[in-house]
Design a protein around this motif. Sequence first.
Motif, PDB file in Angstrom:
ATOM      1  N   LEU A 111       1.095   7.642 -44.277  1.00 26.43           N
ATOM      2  CA  LEU A 111       2.390   7.868 -44.913  1.00 26.43           C
ATOM      3  C   LEU A 111       2.167   8.515 -46.268  1.00 26.43           C
ATOM      4  N   PHE A 112       2.740   9.720 -46.455  1.00 26.36           N
ATOM      5  CA  PHE A 112       2.701  10.407 -47.742  1.00 26.36           C
ATOM      6  C   PHE A 112       4.095  10.355 -48.365  1.00 26.36           C
ATOM      7  N   ARG A 113       4.128  10.170 -49.686  1.00 25.56           N
ATOM      8  CA  ARG A 113       5.412  10.158 -50.382  1.00 25.56           C
ATOM      9  C   ARG A 113       5.300  10.911 -51.694  1.00 25.56           C
ATOM     10  N   VAL A 114       6.208  11.857 -51.926  1.00 20.84           N
ATOM     11  CA  VAL A 114       6.345  12.547 -53.208  1.00 20.84           C
ATOM     12  C   VAL A 114       7.824  12.462 -53.595  1.00 20.84           C
ATOM     13  N   GLY A 115       8.111  11.680 -54.610  1.00 22.59           N
ATOM     14  CA  GLY A 115       9.508  11.453 -54.977  1.00 22.59           C
ATOM     15  C   GLY A 115      10.229  10.735 -53.855  1.00 22.59           C
ATOM     16  N   THR A 116      11.341  11.323 -53.376  1.00 19.74           N
ATOM     17  CA  THR A 116      12.100  10.724 -52.276  1.00 19.74           C
ATOM     18  C   THR A 116      11.700  11.289 -50.913  1.00 19.74           C
ATOM     19  N   LYS A 117      10.785  12.243 -50.910  1.00 18.84           N
ATOM     20  CA  LYS A 117      10.372  12.878 -49.660  1.00 18.84           C
ATOM     21  C   LYS A 117       9.167  12.149 -49.072  1.00 18.84           C
ATOM     22  N   THR A 118       9.247  11.817 -47.789  1.00 16.20           N
ATOM     23  CA  THR A 118       8.139  11.151 -47.113  1.00 16.20           C
ATOM     24  C   THR A 118       7.738  11.935 -45.863  1.00 16.20           C
ATOM     25  N   VAL A 119       6.469  11.865 -45.543  1.00 10.45           N
ATOM     26  CA  VAL A 119       5.937  12.488 -44.334  1.00 10.45           C
ATOM     27  C   VAL A 119       5.078  11.457 -43.620  1.00 10.45           C
TER      28      VAL A 119
ATOM     29  N   VAL B  60       3.702  13.059 -58.772  1.00 11.91           N
ATOM     30  CA  VAL B  60       3.069  11.813 -58.344  1.00 11.91           C
ATOM     31  C   VAL B  60       3.140  11.747 -56.827  1.00 11.91           C
ATOM     32  N   GLN B  61       1.995  11.623 -56.201  1.00 13.34           N
ATOM     33  CA  GLN B  61       1.916  11.537 -54.741  1.00 13.34           C
ATOM     34  C   GLN B  61       1.312  10.202 -54.342  1.00 13.34           C
ATOM     35  N   GLU B  62       1.949   9.544 -53.379  1.00  7.97           N
ATOM     36  CA  GLU B  62       1.427   8.297 -52.833  1.00  7.97           C
ATOM     37  C   GLU B  62       0.927   8.547 -51.417  1.00  7.97           C
ATOM     38  N   ALA B  63      -0.168   7.917 -51.057  1.00  3.30           N
ATOM     39  CA  ALA B  63      -0.728   8.043 -49.713  1.00  3.30           C
ATOM     40  C   ALA B  63      -1.185   6.676 -49.237  1.00  3.30           C
TER      41      ALA B  63
END
Length: 428
Positions: free
Chosen positions: A50-58, A245-248
């Motif tokens: 799961l990747f998240r940048v702001g409100t966008k997730t992939v 800021v990117q979350e993984a």
Amino acid sequence: MKTKVQTFLICILTYLLFGDLVANPSLPTRFQWKWTNNQVLELNEYHDVLFRVGTKTVEREDKNRVVMKTKQCSQDSCLVNAWFDTYLRYGKTTGPFWKDKEFISDFTLYRNGRYEVPNEFIMPNLRSFPSFPDTPISVGDLWKLPAEESFDFTSERIRVKVTPEYTFQGIFPWKEGNYSGNCEKITYTYPIFYTKSESDKMAPNVPYKIFGFATGTVFFNAERGVPEFKEVKLSYTFIYPNGTVQEANFHIKGVYFLRNQVNAKDKESIREDVLNDLIVGYTGNREDIGDRKEGLPNQVAESLPVKVRTSEDGIVFSLDSILFDFNESKLKADAENAVSKIAEILKKYPDREIRVSGHTDNVGKKEYNQKLSEERAKSVLHSLVDNHKLDEKHISFRGYADDLPVAPNDTEENRQKNRRVEITLVLD
């Protein structure tokens, strides 16, 4: 009353006789890799990402297949040659994996689990997990040993030193899909912190700060000296110079298989067995294949719409282009029949990787040929999975357009040879 007293006395006697055996921990266990020359350890990993940048997730699902071969072993370590194949599919869905990238690596694995990876190789990116003390370990023991995570970005590699804390939990069963075992369970945790020095040059597509956390479980068979199963959860936050800021987040499960190396002679023997089964599948009569001592009759093999050969990876089934109408990706009836015969053979190798690749000649636009080659590969893959119930987790596809010809594209006959779909039964 007498019965109760007797029961109480029996309990006391049992405790006196066996209590110490139950209370005392098991004997200490010595953990070390016991690899020898000419062995192969294959790891099949599946990642929920799961990747998240702001409100966008992939959301994405990855599959990694790692094949590690011992080139030379000593008392202290083994020199390992490894192949890393990566596959992916987007979304939380079923369906085929697309073959993405390939990596090779040579590294040294010490008996205690420590890695030494030359700088020219990026794999493995998790290094020295798990590592073991030089002394035996008892259930409940904790230890810390240095390890490393390697992150490769477009223009820079970041290597982060970490110090996992391990705990030996004892012997426990594990199960993942159709696979299971019962061996030593080790858990570990570690935090991740990295901040680029202010004196280092900042690149816009490379984070200057990384932090996160990892928890992992490894079932390591101490008697055999190899891992059997692992489960890892990784959480990263990447902060870039432009403020992004990117979350993984990764949830990883992996099953290991230990076997001996397959040499060229072994592959040829398997190819003959496969071709034998294929010919019987078409003729329905083993007498048609002649005396095995004299070899398989060329006229029978050449008449099949499927050719079988060995490759560096394993056994390749090549389906003639006549199994598709011109510029079409839908399988014709003869193609379905051929895939059915191949599927029955593949079912004899349930733990092996299967790759389906589409190929075209060089006539037409590259973009069109790329799409056509992918669609034809997917048609064959879907037939294997939907019609013949092969496990889709072991199958992937990729289209190569005209990048991998088997003949020069100089005549119509040669171009027809290049218009094909290949199914590879991976042995290495």
